[in-house]
Design a protein around this motif. Structure first.
Motif, PDB file in Angstrom:
ATOM      1  N   GLU A  31       0.822  -1.213   0.000  1.00  0.00           N
ATOM      2  CA  GLU A  31       0.000   0.000   0.000  1.00  0.00           C
ATOM      3  C   GLU A  31       0.858   1.265   0.000  1.00  0.00           C
ATOM      4  O   GLU A  31       0.578   2.208  -0.732  1.00  0.00           O
ATOM      5  CB  GLU A  31      -0.950   0.005   1.208  1.00  0.00           C
ATOM      6  CG  GLU A  31      -2.018  -1.087   1.185  1.00  0.00           C
ATOM      7  CD  GLU A  31      -2.997  -0.955   0.011  1.00  0.00           C
ATOM      8  OE1 GLU A  31      -3.130   0.164  -0.540  1.00  0.00           O
ATOM      9  OE2 GLU A  31      -3.627  -1.971  -0.354  1.00  0.00           O
ATOM     10  N   ASN A  35       1.181   4.008  -3.044  1.00  0.00           N
ATOM     11  CA  ASN A  35       0.909   5.432  -2.859  1.00  0.00           C
ATOM     12  C   ASN A  35       2.053   6.274  -3.405  1.00  0.00           C
ATOM     13  O   ASN A  35       1.833   7.321  -4.008  1.00  0.00           O
ATOM     14  CB  ASN A  35       0.686   5.751  -1.388  1.00  0.00           C
ATOM     15  CG  ASN A  35      -0.726   5.386  -0.934  1.00  0.00           C
ATOM     16  OD1 ASN A  35      -1.605   5.141  -1.763  1.00  0.00           O
ATOM     17  ND2 ASN A  35      -0.932   5.348   0.374  1.00  0.00           N
ATOM     18  N   LYS A  81      -7.910  10.201  -5.723  1.00  0.00           N
ATOM     19  CA  LYS A  81      -7.741   9.505  -7.001  1.00  0.00           C
ATOM     20  C   LYS A  81      -9.011   9.300  -7.807  1.00  0.00           C
ATOM     21  O   LYS A  81      -8.957   9.149  -9.019  1.00  0.00           O
ATOM     22  CB  LYS A  81      -7.010   8.190  -6.753  1.00  0.00           C
ATOM     23  CG  LYS A  81      -5.621   8.487  -6.178  1.00  0.00           C
ATOM     24  CD  LYS A  81      -4.887   7.303  -5.642  1.00  0.00           C
ATOM     25  CE  LYS A  81      -3.677   7.799  -4.830  1.00  0.00           C
ATOM     26  NZ  LYS A  81      -2.991   6.715  -4.146  1.00  0.00           N
ATOM     27  N   GLY A  95      -4.110   3.007  -6.275  1.00  0.00           N
ATOM     28  CA  GLY A  95      -5.125   3.104  -5.236  1.00  0.00           C
ATOM     29  C   GLY A  95      -6.344   3.812  -5.782  1.00  0.00           C
ATOM     30  O   GLY A  95      -6.292   4.454  -6.825  1.00  0.00           O
ATOM     31  N   ALA A 100      -6.420   2.650   2.635  1.00  0.00           N
ATOM     32  CA  ALA A 100      -5.172   2.047   3.103  1.00  0.00           C
ATOM     33  C   ALA A 100      -4.614   2.779   4.324  1.00  0.00           C
ATOM     34  O   ALA A 100      -4.383   2.168   5.368  1.00  0.00           O
ATOM     35  CB  ALA A 100      -4.153   2.026   1.982  1.00  0.00           C
TER      36      ALA A 100
HETATM   37 MG    MG Z   1      -3.289   3.912  -1.577  1.00  0.00          MG
END
Ligand code: MG
Ligand code: ADP
Length: 604
Positions: A31, A35, A81, A95, A100
């Motif tokens: 995760e 990112n 996002k 993501g 997360a």
């Molecule tokens: Mg993420």
């Protein structure tokens, strides 16, 4: 009765949600690194201590976050996002769920430092189990650093459930490798307990693979490259002789996301058919690019599985592409035979139409009269009027782009036409080529030709049908009828037409133009036999079995005399195939003998 339903406090909800996202330290690594990639970092550093149990830190040089965003990033469903539901169908980032950081913060001590390029000072936030302990200005360099300490500190059961350090480290290395392979252009480094495990500079794909798997790998890689309307495929497979006893080194990436897909994996394995001993697995690094709209990455919370719109065609393309590349590697050098790029895509993988096939009614058709009323356009210089009806009628190969001279002159010695061919023992076709002599097995070669034609019809094209003047009723037992119903649509896609299908009989009203009426019953019976004897592992391999079976039964047999034109056409069509070297059952279709070898017989 009092009301008993309550909303769970956020930190409890987060802790529950965390169970989905964070199974082990490797999940956190994934995760955080994702990112960093989404933040457009060009350099990412991973630091872990004790297999990630005490520390996982990811430092990137990406876009960073504003003070407010830094705080918000730990809220559940907080993401930069996607904005609206439609965005879900057009995802370009790793993501998109915004859960997360919230999940990780619920079950660990998190320390985040971030600064955007244009900010003087960055932000430093400390969180313990969803509670913000502090947020203050701090000097920092551009980008983000997230340190996750004491994972699962507040869920002892989870913490105890973790495997040994070596197992957890293995999981982390796997995640690291997948991301590093998916983004060769990003520099990655990885430290474990202060030891440098990897230091990968920004590079191309081949260099990245070699940097991760070792120098030996370089010479083992066979490049894969194919562009179709549906998908762009790039990457490498390793040569069959370097196959492994373990499945470990198999990587599929879709739009730079590592995925697992048993069906597509089968396509790759299948392309290695007959090249690998039992129990050996090919190594591969395959990168598919598809329109984001055509996939659904939403079906699994940890997102290694995705769903494709048109898996069947993907399967066919992957398999054909790899087979072709392996074929070039195995066969190419022997033949001094360079394929042009345009030659590499005989199948235009348009969306397969499931509508019923195009019907061409030939009112003059008489199965008992063999005539040469039908002709084909052959892509070579001369147009050949075929006598060899069963081989060439109804095949539309006009839209295959072929540079005739490349094929002819590089393979065969005479200019502008292929060398003279001879048929020997009604079994082989012999011809002289640049490097010596080629012997072509007429039956196996024709199997290959028909097999590719049927596959193409099944997967891409509308086949041509010949309507029967009198529909033909054929009896079958119940289970066979069931099987016929299952494959009816596929049979239709290669040109069969059916009327009524009752409990014990079918009515055939049309058939592929390549088959004559007297053959229908035997061909369908044989086909059912072949399908029953093979164990199809997937719906595609059923199509494959069908194409193989038809090719086997309809290919010209050993013992049939071929005239010169027929021989020439067989040779030409064979070398137009994607994989000319082998019959669909893995038999060699031709062998070559070099002049040196022949000379040796005279000089000893
Ligand atoms: Mg993420
Ligand atoms: P998601 O990645 O699904 O959006 P996350 O919880 O992983 O959800 O992250 C939440 C948000 O925090 C992201 O949408 C992004 O805006 C921001 N973010 C997280 N990590 C970083 C990073 N390394 N650099 C810049 N922004 C980040």
């Amino acid at each position: 009765m009092p009301d008993i339903i309550q909303l769970l406090p956020d930190h409890v909800a987060n802790q529950i949600a965390a169970g989905e996202v964070v199974q082990r330290p490797a999940s956190v690594v994934k995760e955080l690194m994702e990112n960093a990639i989404d933040a457009k970092a060009t350099s990412i550093k991973l630091i872990i201590k004790e297999a990630g149990k005490t520390l996982i830190q990811v430092i990137d040089n990406g876009i960073g976050m504003s003070h407010t965003d830094a705080r918000l990033s730990f809220e559940r469903h907080a993401t930069s996002k996607i904005k609206k539901a439609e965005d879900l169908f057009n995802i370009h980032t790793k993501g998109f769920r915004g859960e997360a950081l919230a999940s990780i913060a619920a079950i660990a001590h998190v320390d985040l430092k971030t600064k955007q390029e244009n900010q003087e000072l960055g932000t430093h936030i400390k969180i313990k189990g969803s509670t913000v302990v502090s947020q203050e200005n701090a000097s920092a360099s551009k980008g983000t650093s997230v340190a996750v300490k004491n994972l699962f500190y507040n869920i002892p059961a989870r913490r105890n459930f973790l495997k040994s350090n070596s197992v957890e480290t293995r999981h982390i290395i796997n995640e690291f490798q997948r991301l590093a392979l998916a983004h060769a252009n990003i520099a990655f480094s990885f430290f474990h307990n202060d030891n440098e495990i990897y230091n990968l500079i920004s590079s191309n794909l081949r260099q990245r693979i070699v940097a991760i798997l070792g120098k030996k790998t370089n010479e083992r890689l066979v490049p894969i490259n194919e562009i179709t309307e549906l998908v762009e495929i790039q990457g490498y497979v390793t040569k069959p002789e370097f196959a492994k006893k373990k499945r470990g080194e198999q990587f599929f990436f879709v739009n730079n996301r590592f995925i697992k897909n048993a069906y597509l994996n089968h396509a790759v394995t299948n392309a290695f058919e007959n090249l690998l001993a039992n129990g050996y697995y090919p190594t591969y690094f395959l990168y598919l690019n598809v329109p984001p709209k055509s996939i659904d990455i939403n079906i699994h919370p940890t997102k290694t599985e995705i769903k494709f719109d048109d898996e069947k065609s993907l399967y066919a393309i992957i398999r054909a592409t790899i087979k072709h590349s392996l074929g070039q590697y195995n066969v190419g050098p022997i033949l001094d035979f360079e394929r042009k790029a345009s030659f590499d895509t005989p199948y235009e993988f348009k969306n397969k139409k499931t509508s019923s096939p195009l019907i061409q009614v030939d009112t003059n058709f008489n199965p008992f009269k063999s005539d040469d009323q039908k002709s084909i356009k052959f892509p070579f210089k001369r147009e050949i009027q075929s006598q060899w009806e069963s081989l060439y009628t109804g095949i539309d190969i006009q839209n295959i782009e072929v540079d005739s001279e490349t094929v002819n002159t590089s393979l065969f010695s005479e200019e502008n036409s292929i060398a003279k061919t001879y048929q020997i023992h009604k079994k082989f076709i012999v011809s002289s080529i640049k490097s010596g002599i080629v012997y072509i097995h007429q039956h196996f070669a024709h199997q290959r030709i028909l097999y590719e034609e049927y596959l193409e019809n099944i997967t891409v094209k509308e086949a041509m049908s010949q309507q029967l003047l009198f529909p033909l009723e054929i009896s079958f037992n119940k289970s066979d009828i069931g099987l016929i119903k299952e494959i009816k649509e596929d049979l239709e896609s290669i040109g069969f037409l059916f009327g009524k299908i009752s409990a014990d009989a079918i009515v055939v009203t049309g058939m592929p133009v390549t088959i004559s009426e007297s053959q229908i019953t035997i061909i369908i019976e044989q086909l059912l036999e072949d399908i029953k004897n093979d164990i199809p592992e997937s719906s595609f391999s059923q199509l494959d079995i069908m194409a193989k079976s038809l090719a086997k039964n309809l290919a010209i047999k050993t013992g049939k005399k071929l005239d010169l034109k027929e021989q020439e056409e067989l040779v030409n069509k064979l070398f137009l195939c994607k994989e000319p070297g082998f019959s669909p059952y893995g038999k060699k279709t031709f062998i070559t003998i070099n002049l040196d070898e022949i000379d040796k017989y005279f000089n000893n």
